[in-house]
Design a protein around this motif. Sequence first.
Motif, PDB file in Angstrom:
ATOM      1  N   GLN A   1      39.984  49.331  36.920  1.00 44.87           N
ATOM      2  CA  GLN A   1      39.079  48.154  37.054  1.00 44.87           C
ATOM      3  C   GLN A   1      37.959  48.266  38.051  1.00 44.87           C
ATOM      4  N   ASN A   2      38.395  49.264  39.099  1.00 41.64           N
ATOM      5  CA  ASN A   2      37.790  49.255  40.233  1.00 41.64           C
ATOM      6  C   ASN A   2      36.254  49.960  40.088  1.00 41.64           C
ATOM      7  N   PRO A   3      35.136  49.337  40.394  1.00 43.85           N
ATOM      8  CA  PRO A   3      33.739  49.738  40.038  1.00 43.85           C
ATOM      9  C   PRO A   3      33.278  50.495  41.069  1.00 43.85           C
ATOM     10  N   LEU A   4      34.082  50.662  42.286  1.00 45.51           N
ATOM     11  CA  LEU A   4      33.450  51.482  43.456  1.00 45.51           C
ATOM     12  C   LEU A   4      33.443  52.744  43.175  1.00 45.51           C
ATOM     13  N   SER A   5      32.522  53.429  43.962  1.00 45.42           N
ATOM     14  CA  SER A   5      32.222  54.762  43.990  1.00 45.42           C
ATOM     15  C   SER A   5      33.107  55.562  44.967  1.00 45.42           C
ATOM     16  N   ASN A   6      33.361  56.687  44.691  1.00 45.40           N
ATOM     17  CA  ASN A   6      34.462  57.248  45.679  1.00 45.40           C
ATOM     18  C   ASN A   6      33.762  58.048  46.781  1.00 45.40           C
TER      19      ASN A   6
ATOM     20  N   LEU B   1      38.681  55.263  48.244  1.00 44.40           N
ATOM     21  CA  LEU B   1      39.136  56.503  48.807  1.00 44.40           C
ATOM     22  C   LEU B   1      40.431  57.218  47.795  1.00 44.40           C
ATOM     23  N   THR B   2      41.276  56.130  47.521  1.00 43.41           N
ATOM     24  CA  THR B   2      42.491  56.268  46.455  1.00 43.41           C
ATOM     25  C   THR B   2      42.433  55.095  45.571  1.00 43.41           C
ATOM     26  N   VAL B   3      43.476  55.197  45.032  1.00 41.41           N
ATOM     27  CA  VAL B   3      43.966  53.738  44.162  1.00 41.41           C
ATOM     28  C   VAL B   3      44.353  52.748  44.869  1.00 41.41           C
ATOM     29  N   ASN B   4      44.770  52.868  46.019  1.00 37.62           N
ATOM     30  CA  ASN B   4      45.277  51.982  46.911  1.00 37.62           C
ATOM     31  C   ASN B   4      44.815  52.014  48.377  1.00 37.62           C
ATOM     32  N   ALA B   5      43.232  52.405  48.628  1.00 31.54           N
ATOM     33  CA  ALA B   5      42.837  52.596  49.822  1.00 31.54           C
ATOM     34  C   ALA B   5      41.271  52.572  49.492  1.00 31.54           C
ATOM     35  N   ASP B   6      40.570  51.792  50.262  1.00 32.32           N
ATOM     36  CA  ASP B   6      39.013  51.700  50.172  1.00 32.32           C
ATOM     37  C   ASP B   6      38.668  51.444  51.706  1.00 32.32           C
ATOM     38  N   VAL B   7      37.219  51.397  51.688  1.00 32.37           N
ATOM     39  CA  VAL B   7      36.455  51.095  53.042  1.00 32.37           C
ATOM     40  C   VAL B   7      35.570  49.886  52.909  1.00 32.37           C
ATOM     41  N   GLY B   8      35.723  48.875  53.925  1.00 36.55           N
ATOM     42  CA  GLY B   8      34.675  47.686  53.556  1.00 36.55           C
ATOM     43  C   GLY B   8      34.232  47.263  54.750  1.00 36.55           C
ATOM     44  N   TYR B   9      33.284  46.394  54.774  1.00 33.10           N
ATOM     45  CA  TYR B   9      32.576  45.815  55.944  1.00 33.10           C
ATOM     46  C   TYR B   9      33.116  44.386  55.955  1.00 33.10           C
ATOM     47  N   TYR B  10      33.076  43.960  57.344  1.00 30.65           N
ATOM     48  CA  TYR B  10      33.514  42.343  57.612  1.00 30.65           C
ATOM     49  C   TYR B  10      32.924  41.954  59.016  1.00 30.65           C
ATOM     50  N   SER B  11      31.956  40.969  58.735  1.00 29.09           N
ATOM     51  CA  SER B  11      31.451  40.323  60.060  1.00 29.09           C
ATOM     52  C   SER B  11      31.796  38.755  60.156  1.00 29.09           C
ATOM     53  N   TRP B  12      32.071  38.465  61.285  1.00 30.77           N
ATOM     54  CA  TRP B  12      32.728  37.089  61.355  1.00 30.77           C
ATOM     55  C   TRP B  12      32.041  36.274  62.520  1.00 30.77           C
TER      56      TRP B  12
ATOM     57  N   LYS C   1      38.175  30.461  36.276  1.00 24.76           N
ATOM     58  CA  LYS C   1      36.681  30.355  35.757  1.00 24.76           C
ATOM     59  C   LYS C   1      35.786  31.398  36.306  1.00 24.76           C
ATOM     60  N   HIS C   2      36.546  32.392  37.199  1.00 25.24           N
ATOM     61  CA  HIS C   2      35.929  33.665  37.696  1.00 25.24           C
ATOM     62  C   HIS C   2      36.405  34.849  37.438  1.00 25.24           C
ATOM     63  N   ASN C   3      36.265  35.354  36.082  1.00 31.13           N
ATOM     64  CA  ASN C   3      36.676  36.541  35.698  1.00 31.13           C
ATOM     65  C   ASN C   3      38.254  36.792  35.702  1.00 31.13           C
ATOM     66  N   PRO C   4      39.013  36.029  35.139  1.00 30.69           N
ATOM     67  CA  PRO C   4      40.333  35.905  35.461  1.00 30.69           C
ATOM     68  C   PRO C   4      41.209  37.260  35.209  1.00 30.69           C
ATOM     69  N   ALA C   5      40.785  38.088  34.324  1.00 33.99           N
ATOM     70  CA  ALA C   5      41.692  39.371  34.139  1.00 33.99           C
ATOM     71  C   ALA C   5      41.073  40.322  35.270  1.00 33.99           C
ATOM     72  N   PHE C   6      39.925  40.088  35.917  1.00 33.80           N
ATOM     73  CA  PHE C   6      39.637  41.231  36.884  1.00 33.80           C
ATOM     74  C   PHE C   6      40.505  41.147  38.255  1.00 33.80           C
ATOM     75  N   LYS C   7      41.343  42.246  38.304  1.00 33.72           N
ATOM     76  CA  LYS C   7      42.176  42.432  39.595  1.00 33.72           C
ATOM     77  C   LYS C   7      42.297  43.770  39.838  1.00 33.72           C
ATOM     78  N   PRO C   8      41.334  44.393  40.456  1.00 31.32           N
ATOM     79  CA  PRO C   8      41.459  45.815  40.664  1.00 31.32           C
ATOM     80  C   PRO C   8      42.313  46.272  41.468  1.00 31.32           C
ATOM     81  N   TRP C   9      42.854  45.454  42.596  1.00 28.31           N
ATOM     82  CA  TRP C   9      44.088  45.755  43.449  1.00 28.31           C
ATOM     83  C   TRP C   9      45.149  45.823  42.623  1.00 28.31           C
ATOM     84  N   LEU C  10      45.296  45.304  41.690  1.00 27.70           N
ATOM     85  CA  LEU C  10      46.425  45.586  40.803  1.00 27.70           C
ATOM     86  C   LEU C  10      46.360  46.480  39.387  1.00 27.70           C
ATOM     87  N   TYR C  11      45.153  46.688  39.049  1.00 26.85           N
ATOM     88  CA  TYR C  11      44.679  47.387  38.161  1.00 26.85           C
ATOM     89  C   TYR C  11      43.627  48.353  38.535  1.00 26.85           C
ATOM     90  N   PRO C  12      43.969  49.449  38.949  1.00 25.25           N
ATOM     91  CA  PRO C  12      43.025  50.409  39.725  1.00 25.25           C
ATOM     92  C   PRO C  12      41.777  50.855  38.640  1.00 25.25           C
TER      93      PRO C  12
END
Length: 275
Positions: free
Chosen positions: A225-230, A92-103, A212-223
């Motif tokens: 990098q965020n690959p999500l569609s608006n 939605l913005t640089v510090n807001a998104d929409v997600g799904y979670y089931s538990w 070992k898993h994409n160490p530089a990828f932190k889209p919550w810090l670096y917007p």
Amino acid sequence: MSGEAVLIPDDRAFSRFKQECQSEEGWSFTYNKNNISVWIQVLEEDKSLHKIKCRMQCKDIPAETMYDVLHDIEYRRKWDANVIETFDIGKLTVNADVGYYSWKCPKPLKNRDVITLRSWLPMGNDYIIMNYSVKHVKYPPKKDLVRAVSIQTGYLIQRTGPISCTLTYLAQVDPRGSLPKWVVNKSSQFLAPKAMKRISKACLRYPEWKQKHNPAFKPWLYPEQNPLSNIPVGELSIQHAESLENIDESSLRESKDERAEHSPVTNEHESLKSQ
């Protein structure tokens, strides 16, 4: 969150959330052991509607690491034993998104899921991540899960030193059903403390895993990098609890497997295995 419009939280909303995390008025103290404290606030007993607040003192976890772990969805799939499925839907913005979670819920209860609008904000020495439920036409309730409602859920991370922090988890969730008393009791006495311990262990292992898993990828810090569609906010609407199925599970008894898994003997065995 009230009213029909979907609102992206502003600074005042984050400040209110922080105040509630720190407030003790109206809360019942239910658990205090091994640097973890739990409070409960019963809102509507007949509907199993309550708030839960957990606080954990972490002497060997930097606030920044805690913030990364709670954000990193790929890592969550590794450490969160309760997760069935989780994915991001859009930003939605640089510090807001929409997600799904089931538990997974304690047997024999039905498992739950949510669609949430999540937002986050660093505030000086503090970090806040919080969410509330929304509806998206492409993600309706599933037949095999109960769609729950997060009225307000989130984390407050407070830096207490260079390598120490305090984590407060605050949740008000409508499970869409009348739950047995043992579920609420179990949440405060066992499930919540166990979840906090699991987060703590995940934090200790995160630096090595992340290397070992994409160490530089932190889209919550670096917007950038965020690959999500608006997602236009207009595609979302408030998820009202009343519009969802309400099931009565109040008469269900805890399964023998669940009782055995959560007995003191089993817990001690688990702690030995993890050392």
